[in-house]
Design a protein around this motif. Structure first.
Motif, PDB file in Angstrom:
ATOM      1  N   UNK A  47       0.824  -1.212   0.000  1.00  0.00           N
ATOM      2  CA  UNK A  47       0.000   0.000   0.000  1.00  0.00           C
ATOM      3  C   UNK A  47       0.860   1.266   0.000  1.00  0.00           C
ATOM      4  N   UNK A  50       1.693   1.704  -3.510  1.00  0.00           N
ATOM      5  CA  UNK A  50       0.519   2.202  -4.232  1.00  0.00           C
ATOM      6  C   UNK A  50       0.239   3.665  -3.927  1.00  0.00           C
ATOM      7  N   UNK A  51       0.691   4.132  -2.762  1.00  0.00           N
ATOM      8  CA  UNK A  51       0.392   5.500  -2.370  1.00  0.00           C
ATOM      9  C   UNK A  51      -0.837   5.608  -1.497  1.00  0.00           C
ATOM     10  N   UNK A  52      -1.322   4.495  -1.016  1.00  0.00           N
ATOM     11  CA  UNK A  52      -2.492   4.525  -0.133  1.00  0.00           C
ATOM     12  C   UNK A  52      -2.086   4.725   1.320  1.00  0.00           C
ATOM     13  N   UNK A  72      -1.778   8.213  -5.739  1.00  0.00           N
ATOM     14  CA  UNK A  72      -1.757   6.890  -6.378  1.00  0.00           C
ATOM     15  C   UNK A  72      -1.927   6.940  -7.884  1.00  0.00           C
ATOM     16  N   UNK A  73      -2.802   7.830  -8.358  1.00  0.00           N
ATOM     17  CA  UNK A  73      -3.128   7.782  -9.783  1.00  0.00           C
ATOM     18  C   UNK A  73      -1.950   8.187 -10.661  1.00  0.00           C
ATOM     19  N   UNK A  77       0.603   2.822 -11.344  1.00  0.00           N
ATOM     20  CA  UNK A  77       0.350   1.507 -10.763  1.00  0.00           C
ATOM     21  C   UNK A  77      -1.128   1.166 -10.898  1.00  0.00           C
ATOM     22  N   UNK A  79      -3.943  -1.631  -8.806  1.00  0.00           N
ATOM     23  CA  UNK A  79      -3.958  -2.549  -7.665  1.00  0.00           C
ATOM     24  C   UNK A  79      -5.183  -3.445  -7.710  1.00  0.00           C
ATOM     25  N   UNK A  81      -7.372  -5.971  -5.224  1.00  0.00           N
ATOM     26  CA  UNK A  81      -7.524  -6.225  -3.791  1.00  0.00           C
ATOM     27  C   UNK A  81      -8.051  -7.635  -3.524  1.00  0.00           C
ATOM     28  N   UNK A  83     -10.481  -8.364  -1.590  1.00  0.00           N
ATOM     29  CA  UNK A  83     -11.947  -8.351  -1.580  1.00  0.00           C
ATOM     30  C   UNK A  83     -12.507  -7.791  -2.883  1.00  0.00           C
ATOM     31  N   UNK A  85     -13.042  -5.314  -4.512  1.00  0.00           N
ATOM     32  CA  UNK A  85     -13.289  -3.870  -4.601  1.00  0.00           C
ATOM     33  C   UNK A  85     -13.832  -3.459  -5.962  1.00  0.00           C
ATOM     34  N   UNK A  86     -14.798  -4.222  -6.473  1.00  0.00           N
ATOM     35  CA  UNK A  86     -15.470  -3.743  -7.676  1.00  0.00           C
ATOM     36  C   UNK A  86     -16.778  -3.090  -7.238  1.00  0.00           C
ATOM     37  N   UNK A  99     -11.867   3.816 -14.651  1.00  0.00           N
ATOM     38  CA  UNK A  99     -10.771   4.779 -14.695  1.00  0.00           C
ATOM     39  C   UNK A  99     -10.880   5.697 -15.907  1.00  0.00           C
ATOM     40  N   UNK A 146     -10.022  -4.175 -14.676  1.00  0.00           N
ATOM     41  CA  UNK A 146      -9.951  -2.751 -14.378  1.00  0.00           C
ATOM     42  C   UNK A 146      -8.491  -2.310 -14.257  1.00  0.00           C
ATOM     43  N   UNK A 150      -5.924   0.310 -17.023  1.00  0.00           N
ATOM     44  CA  UNK A 150      -5.090   1.441 -16.605  1.00  0.00           C
ATOM     45  C   UNK A 150      -3.730   1.451 -17.289  1.00  0.00           C
TER      46      UNK A 150
ATOM     47  N   UNK B 253     -13.343   0.190  -1.517  1.00  0.00           N
ATOM     48  CA  UNK B 253     -13.963   0.818  -2.683  1.00  0.00           C
ATOM     49  C   UNK B 253     -13.425   2.233  -2.861  1.00  0.00           C
ATOM     50  N   UNK B 259      -7.162   5.110  -6.483  1.00  0.00           N
ATOM     51  CA  UNK B 259      -6.113   4.653  -7.399  1.00  0.00           C
ATOM     52  C   UNK B 259      -6.460   5.015  -8.833  1.00  0.00           C
ATOM     53  N   UNK B 260      -7.770   4.959  -9.163  1.00  0.00           N
ATOM     54  CA  UNK B 260      -8.178   5.317 -10.522  1.00  0.00           C
ATOM     55  C   UNK B 260      -8.121   6.829 -10.745  1.00  0.00           C
TER      56      UNK B 260
END
Ligand SMILES: Nc1ncnc2c1ncn2[C@@H]1O[C@H](COP(=O)(O)OP(=O)(O)OP(=O)(O)O)[C@@H](O)[C@H]1O
Ligand SMILES: [Mg+2]
Lengths: 356, 355
Positions: A47, A50-52, A72-73, A77, A79, A81, A83, A85-86, A99, A146, A150, B253, B259-260
């Motif tokens: 993370x 990723x920049x989170x 992050x954008x 990169x 990512x 997950x 779970x 995360x859609x 995106x 997804x 990117x 989410x 990230x996007x």
């Protein structure tokens, strides 16, 4: 070129140091797997890339640019997950194109890119479904789609397969391997699963409590673990570790023995091992062969046998009361209670100066 | 091992009985009572026997008509004007009391508008009810969206990881804990015409330029004042509901959207708002129901005045049923209110259905 450099990266939550001085080089197009026990900081490190999560100290460079303060954008990169995360209220198509929608791409670009991602992941027939109408594996595919759209130079995966069942996990593992071959982007992959690590990685990074234990190719780590932790962590069943007394050190070899082990000499690999001291001898179960009691180097009695068909796992109680496991590559019946000897090639044994 | 509880329904019913029983006795039964009473001429205490009158009460309540008044004309056929230049019309009672129009008998003027030289007058069998209906609908129309929006805004604000955020949560929630009657009494002081807090603040802000006004005593401001106070009082409750909705949205989410490269507005539009759909339905339905039940504020602050400008349906129900002892009249209004609320919640469910 998108090679990734971590330089003395640290992360603390208040007084707790979670990542301690991690430096890793990842070449362009490499597949790197982070493994380690739960809570060792794999996700945190990912993370941070990723920049989170912000970086307490040290630098992260991607393609020669320091990324520490970029959002992050802008890091190039993508990512995936654990779970998925859609977005539950969007169709697969909208999810994959998210995106592009956000960045106001025109319709034609969008369609082309989504079609391309769908083709790579073989999910053209799913594009108009909603996430609730998909299986776990299909959802993860959408998440990967997804990411593909990117067009990142580095893919980040945080345990992407751990919510899937065993059979599906194997399919998806192969697909991710294929994806890596097709896209030729760098990938960083966090997992608990040894098989995923061993099969996918060009390079494995073993972490423990926020520190890098060893970095190397899967076979390097397997055959030449740098320390007791890596030795015990990789391989299933895990390596047998026996405390031994050092009888004599001569050049690069040490002669070791204990109550159930006849004296053998093993390479010291420049570890500080002294005559008269103690050390830990490690032998993988696969390298132990059962023999008649008098021919063995290790002596004990059979405690338990597990027959898996292709393999037999034998639990042997040694004379000094400790236990070792031998994995025999064939179906064998060994009655519990029988005296048994075990042999191995000292070249396949590892001698560590640490103690478990 | 299957227990007796899972096998027989009897135990289940027994457990449900207290709840069902209370609902039946205090909600379902009274509703049927009200419906039955609304078809009679029952009074609270009366020596006369109860008579069945069918839907006459409903007609008396909801009778509505539009009549056109032509100007009074002089010999040349020109409309007669008074000294202000206003056209003079015959009085409405020439129609509603005339034997020529038995269908308009007993009706009174609600409001009128000009159409060419003619005046169109809406006459109602029960003008007070019509005003109550209009006020209640207006109240719902203003309070529901405003309260829901402010509550959502507050929920977004306090759904952050900042030190001391719980202090803000407590402050915003506090009005909810205080009884609406107490709040209404307090706000009477705030709205007071001579030395109220609001007048003082406005005078202070405008350096004395602001003319103090009697917020609850003027027809133009009374309903608005009650709306503002009601929004203030209820907003904390809905904020908490929104907050619980916000916290069900998975943090990954948000990270995926980040990230996007989604900005704050896009994150709200694509992540937060869709995740709040079910909460939104709940909040809207609850607020609408509560707004239709407007009573305590009116009862404590204005008693429906001035000039019926703050009448509400529930206030009228209570006023007629108990104060005027017209129990059938009160029942009619409560049945009408029930039907309105039923329609609106069905409509809301349909509008917010899963597509
Ligand atoms: N926000 C936080 N505040 C304090 N400590 C945290 C925070 N987030 C994570 N940690 C700690 O950081 C350490 C590393 O967490 P991380 O999630 O990176 O582990 P992990 O290796 O991914 O574990 P797993 O394999 O279980 O996913 C853990 O000990 C965790 O308790
Ligand atoms: Mg993790």
């Amino acid at each position: 070129m998108a090679d990734l450099k971590l330089r003395n990266v640290c992360k603390s939550y208040g007084p707790v140091d979670v990542i301690k001085d991690v430096s890793i080089d990842i070449a362009d197009g490499e597949f790197v797997v982070f493994v380690g026990p739960s809570g060792c900081g794999k996700s945190t490190l990912l993370r941070m890339i990723a920049g989170l999560e912000d970086i307490t100290s040290g630098t992260i460079e991607i393609g020669g640019r320091v990324m520490n303060d970029l959002p992050p954008k802008d890091r190039g990169i993508a990512m995936v997950f654990q779970t998925y995360a859609i977005f539950p209220h969007m169709t697969v198509r909208e999810n994959v194109a998210f995106g592009l929608t956000i960045n106001k791409a025109d319709k034609a670009t969008k369609e082309a890119k989504v079609a391309e991602a769908a083709r790579i992941l073989q999910m053209e027939h799913l594009l108009d479904r909603r996430p609730s109408q998909l299986s776990g594996g299909q959802r993860q595919r959408v998440a990967i789609g997804r990411a593909i759209v990117r067009d990142p130079s580095v893919f980040l995966f945080d345990e992407p397969l751990s919510n899937l069942d065993a059979a599906l996990r194997m399919d998806m593992r192969m697909e991710i391997g294929k994806l890596h071959a097709d896209l030729a982007a760098s990938m960083i992959y966090v997992t608990h699963d040894q098989v995923e690590a061993m099969t996918l990685a060009d390079k494995i990074v073993v972490l423990r409590a926020g520190e890098v234990m060893q970095v190397g190719s899967p076979m390097e780590l397997y055959h030449n673990p740098a320390n007791l932790f890596v030795a015990g962590f990789l391989g299933a069943p895990s390596m047998n570790l026996m405390p031994v007394e050092v009888k004599e050190v001569a050049g690069t070899e040490a002669t070791v023995a204990n109550a159930s082990l006849d004296a053998i000499s093993v390479a010291t690999k420049e570890r500080p091992i002294r005559t008269g001291g103690t050390a830990t001898l490690g032998v993988r179960p696969q390298y132990l062969t059962p023999t008649a009691p008098e021919e063995g180097m290790l002596h004990g009695t059979v405690a338990l046998t597990e027959r898996l068909g292709s393999e037999t796992v034998v639990d042997v109680a040694l004379r000094d009361g400790s236990k070792v496991i031998a994995a025999i590559g064939e179906d064998r019946v060994l009655a519990p209670g029988t005296e048994i000897g075990l042999r191995f090639d000292p070249a396949q044994a590892h001698l560590f100066d640490e103690h478990p | 091992m299957a227990s007796k509880l899972t096998q027989s329904n009897g135990a289940g019913w027994a457990f449900a009985l207290p709840g069902f029983g209370l609902i039946a006795i205090f909600i379902v039964l009274p509703f049927f009572f009200a419906f039955a009473l609304s078809l009679t001429n029952q009074r609270l205490i009366s020596p006369n026997p109860t008579e069945f009158v069918g839907f006459e009460n409903y007609r008396d309540l909801m009778g509505l008509a539009v009549i056109t008044l032509e100007p009074e004309r002089d010999a040349d056929g020109n409309a007669i004007r008074d000294e202000d230049g206003e056209i003079a019309y015959p009085r409405v009672r020439t129609i509603t009391r005339s034997d020529d129009f038995p269908e308009y008998r007993g009706m009174r003027e609600w409001f009128r508008w000009q159409s060419g030289e003619n005046a169109r007058v809406v006459i109602a069998a029960d003008v007070v009810f019509m005003k109550a209906l209009r006020n209640t609908l207006l109240f719902v129309l203003v309070v529901a969206p405003v309260q829901a929006t402010i509550a959502l805004g507050l929920a977004l604000l306090i759904n952050q990881k900042i030190r001391g955020i719980n202090i803000f949560r407590t402050i915003y929630f506090m009005p909810v804990v205080v009884s609406i009657v107490v709040v209404s009494l307090l706000w009477r002081f705030i709205y007071d015409g001579s030395d109220g807090l609001l007048n003082n603040i406005l005078a202070g802000l405008t350096f004395g330029l602001f003319e103090p006004r009697d917020w609850l005593g003027e027809t133009s401001t009374a309903l608005g004042a009650i709306m503002a106070m009601s929004v203030w009082q209820g907003v904390g409750f809905h904020m908490v509901i929104w907050l619980s909705g916000l916290q069900t949205i998975s943090p990954t989410l948000y990270e995926a959207a980040e990230i996007e490269g989604a900005n704050k507005r896009q994150i709200f539009r694509y992540v937060t708002w869709p995740g709040l759909r079910n909460t939104a339905v709940l909040v809207l339905i609850v607020i609408t129901m509560q707004a239709f039940a407007l009573f305590a504020q009116v009862d404590v602050m204005t008693q429906g005045g001035p000039l019926d400008s703050t009448q509400s349906l529930v206030f009228q129900t209570v006023d007629r049923g108990y104060r005027k002892q017209d129990i059938s009249g009160g029942s009619v209004i409560s049945v009408v209110l029930f039907l309105i609320v039923l329609c609106i919640s069905l409509l809301q469910r349909w509008l917010t259905r899963d597509r």
